[in-house]
Design a protein around this motif. Structure first.
Motif, PDB file in Angstrom:
ATOM      1  N   PRO A  34       0.875  -1.214   0.150  1.00  0.00           N
ATOM      2  CA  PRO A  34       0.242   0.014  -0.006  1.00  0.00           C
ATOM      3  C   PRO A  34       0.924   1.199  -0.063  1.00  0.00           C
ATOM      4  O   PRO A  34       1.820   1.239   0.756  1.00  0.00           O
ATOM      5  CB  PRO A  34      -0.921  -0.154   1.245  1.00  0.00           C
ATOM      6  N   THR A  35       0.513   2.256  -0.747  1.00  0.00           N
ATOM      7  CA  THR A  35       1.034   3.633  -0.926  1.00  0.00           C
ATOM      8  C   THR A  35       1.211   4.263   0.615  1.00  0.00           C
ATOM      9  O   THR A  35       2.287   4.436   1.013  1.00  0.00           O
ATOM     10  CB  THR A  35       0.269   4.653  -1.678  1.00  0.00           C
ATOM     11  N   SER A  36       0.433   3.816   1.461  1.00  0.00           N
ATOM     12  CA  SER A  36       0.496   4.463   2.998  1.00  0.00           C
ATOM     13  C   SER A  36       1.628   3.891   3.584  1.00  0.00           C
ATOM     14  O   SER A  36       2.217   4.582   4.575  1.00  0.00           O
ATOM     15  CB  SER A  36      -0.977   4.198   3.944  1.00  0.00           C
ATOM     16  N   THR A  37       2.073   2.675   3.404  1.00  0.00           N
ATOM     17  CA  THR A  37       3.012   1.837   4.044  1.00  0.00           C
ATOM     18  C   THR A  37       4.254   2.519   3.623  1.00  0.00           C
ATOM     19  O   THR A  37       5.148   2.731   4.522  1.00  0.00           O
ATOM     20  CB  THR A  37       2.916   0.269   3.707  1.00  0.00           C
ATOM     21  N   ILE A  38       4.509   2.739   2.417  1.00  0.00           N
ATOM     22  CA  ILE A  38       5.845   3.449   2.056  1.00  0.00           C
ATOM     23  C   ILE A  38       5.790   4.747   2.619  1.00  0.00           C
ATOM     24  O   ILE A  38       6.881   5.399   3.007  1.00  0.00           O
ATOM     25  CB  ILE A  38       5.958   3.592   0.277  1.00  0.00           C
ATOM     26  N   THR A  39       4.698   5.497   2.546  1.00  0.00           N
ATOM     27  CA  THR A  39       4.648   7.157   3.205  1.00  0.00           C
ATOM     28  C   THR A  39       5.095   6.925   4.495  1.00  0.00           C
ATOM     29  O   THR A  39       5.911   7.632   4.708  1.00  0.00           O
ATOM     30  CB  THR A  39       3.476   7.670   2.978  1.00  0.00           C
ATOM     31  N   ARG A  40       4.448   6.061   5.431  1.00  0.00           N
ATOM     32  CA  ARG A  40       4.790   6.060   6.594  1.00  0.00           C
ATOM     33  C   ARG A  40       6.367   5.675   7.087  1.00  0.00           C
ATOM     34  O   ARG A  40       6.781   6.263   8.011  1.00  0.00           O
ATOM     35  CB  ARG A  40       3.792   5.056   7.518  1.00  0.00           C
ATOM     36  N   GLU A  41       6.842   4.633   6.241  1.00  0.00           N
ATOM     37  CA  GLU A  41       8.073   4.245   6.480  1.00  0.00           C
ATOM     38  C   GLU A  41       9.109   5.390   6.153  1.00  0.00           C
ATOM     39  O   GLU A  41      10.356   5.464   6.995  1.00  0.00           O
ATOM     40  CB  GLU A  41       8.363   3.262   5.418  1.00  0.00           C
ATOM     41  N   VAL A  42       8.839   6.034   5.075  1.00  0.00           N
ATOM     42  CA  VAL A  42       9.648   7.231   4.791  1.00  0.00           C
ATOM     43  C   VAL A  42       9.669   8.387   5.768  1.00  0.00           C
ATOM     44  O   VAL A  42      10.822   8.782   6.061  1.00  0.00           O
ATOM     45  CB  VAL A  42       9.615   7.612   3.472  1.00  0.00           C
ATOM     46  N   ILE A  43       8.448   8.660   6.033  1.00  0.00           N
ATOM     47  CA  ILE A  43       8.334   9.891   7.092  1.00  0.00           C
ATOM     48  C   ILE A  43       8.919   9.660   8.542  1.00  0.00           C
ATOM     49  O   ILE A  43       9.528  10.193   9.169  1.00  0.00           O
ATOM     50  CB  ILE A  43       6.765  10.158   7.158  1.00  0.00           C
ATOM     51  N   ARG A  44       8.625   8.338   8.781  1.00  0.00           N
ATOM     52  CA  ARG A  44       9.331   7.930  10.154  1.00  0.00           C
ATOM     53  C   ARG A  44      10.645   7.787  10.049  1.00  0.00           C
ATOM     54  O   ARG A  44      11.258   7.855  11.114  1.00  0.00           O
ATOM     55  CB  ARG A  44       8.407   6.470  10.559  1.00  0.00           C
ATOM     56  N   ASN A  45      11.363   7.592   9.115  1.00  0.00           N
ATOM     57  CA  ASN A  45      12.580   7.560   8.846  1.00  0.00           C
ATOM     58  C   ASN A  45      13.519   8.539   8.273  1.00  0.00           C
ATOM     59  O   ASN A  45      14.536   8.338   7.422  1.00  0.00           O
ATOM     60  CB  ASN A  45      13.161   6.150   8.427  1.00  0.00           C
ATOM     61  N   GLY A  46      13.209   9.949   8.709  1.00  0.00           N
ATOM     62  CA  GLY A  46      13.997  10.928   8.248  1.00  0.00           C
ATOM     63  C   GLY A  46      13.586  11.568   6.671  1.00  0.00           C
ATOM     64  O   GLY A  46      13.978  12.672   6.417  1.00  0.00           O
TER      65      GLY A  46
END
Length: 257
Positions: A34-46
Motif C-alpha cells: 500500500p502507498t500508505s505503508t511506504i509513506t509512513r516508512e519514509v516519513i518515520r525515518n528521516g
C-alpha cells in the motif's frame, strides 16, 4: 509479502526508488505494498531526502524490541460503532496522521488531531486520548496545548465538569483565520526589510513582491473562509434545528443538464 513487515531488501528498494525520484505510489506498486505503508516508512525515518535503508531497518528492530520489553497485557479491541471494521479504521487513522505529518504537523499533534477528526462526537477528554493513543498524559497535554494555540481545537467542559477537546466547523474557520493572520505578519516583516534594504534595491524588490503575494493569498483565505462559513454551515444549522451536521451542497440553482 503484502501486509507483513518490510524486509531489509524492500527498504533498500525504497531507498533506490527515492534516489531515482520515484513517487511513493510508484515505489509501492513495485513492491506490491500500500502507498500508505511506504509513506509512513519514509516519513518515520528521516523523510525522502534523508532516508537510509540500513538505519531504518535497525530503528525498526529497536522499536520492536522496546515494545516487546514494555508491552502491557493484551487489551481487548474495543467494539467499533456503526459496524465499522476496526482494522480499516486503524489503517485510515495512520494514513490521515501521516498526511498531517507531511504537511508539517508534529507526529503527536497529528495523532491527537486525527483522533478528534474521526470521533463521532468531535470531542474527547484527555483520558480518552491517553487510552486511545496509549501515550502519557504529559504527551497529550503538550499536543493539545499546541493545537489550541494554532486554532485547530478548542476546550470546553461537559456536564460532568470534565475538560474536553473539540473540533467542529467553527474551529476549522478559526484555524483558517489564524492562518491568514500569520500571512499578514509575514507580509509586514517582508515590508520591514524593504525599508531597511532600500526600496529600489534588488533584495527590497524581492521582499516587496513576497509581501504583495502573501497579502493577496491571506485576503483570499479570509474571503473563502467567510463565504464557506456562511454558505455551508449556516444553511446546515438552520435545516437541522441548530445541530451541526455534514454540509450538503445546494443544488437548487444548478442548471438543468
Amino acid at each position: 509479502m503484502p501486509g507483513g513487515r518490510l524486509t531489509q531488501q524492500e527498504r533498500q528498494q525504497i531507498a533506490l526508488g527515492l534516489a531515482d525520484g520515484l513517487a511513493y505510489a510508484e515505489i509501492a506498486r513495485r513492491l506490491d505494498r500500500p502507498t500508505s505503508t511506504i509513506t509512513r516508512e519514509v516519513i518515520r525515518n528521516g523523510g525522502p531526502t534523508a532516508y537510509r535503508a540500513d538505519l531504518a531497518h535497525r530503528a525498526t528492530e529497536r522499536r520492536t524490541r522496546r515494545r516487546r520489553q514494555t508491552a502491557p497485557r493484551a487489551q481487548p479491541v474495543p467494539t467499533q460503532a456503526h459496524g465499522r471494521d476496526a482494522e480499516a479504521v486503524c489503517e485510515y487513522e495512520e494514513t490521515f496522521t501521516t498526511l498531517l505529518m507531511q504537511q508539517g504537523l508534529p507526529k503527536m499533534m497529528s495523532r491527537v488531531l486525527t483522533c478528534l477528526f474521526t470521533a463521532d462526537a468531535g470531542s474527547l477528554t484527555a483520558s480518552e486520548l491517553v487510552g486511545h493513543l496509549q501515550v502519557s498524559p504529559a504527551s497529550i497535554s503538550k499536543a493539545t496545548t499546541f493545537l489550541e494555540s494554532q486554532g485547530l481545537i478548542r476546550r470546553e467542559r461537559d456536564e460532568r465538569r470534565r475538560e474536553r477537546y473539540v473540533v467542529d466547523n467553527d474551529v476549522w474557520y478559526q484555524s483558517m483565520i489564524a492562518s491568514a493572520r500569520s500571512h499578514a505578519q509575514l507580509a509586514e516583516t517582508a515590508r520591514q526589510g524593504v525599508r531597511v534594504l532600500g526600496s529600489h534595491t534588488p533584495a527590497a524588490i524581492r521582499l516587496e513582491n513576497i509581501a504583495r503575494f502573501v497579502d493577496f493569498v491571506g485576503e483570499s483565505i479570509i474571503r473563502a473562509a467567510e463565504q464557506a462559513r456562511e454558505i455551508l454551515y449556516t444553511k446546515t444549522d438552520a435545516t437541522s434545528g441548530g445541530t451541526p451536521t455534514t454540509p450538503v451542497p445546494d443544488r437548487t440553482s444548478d442548471p438543468e443538464p
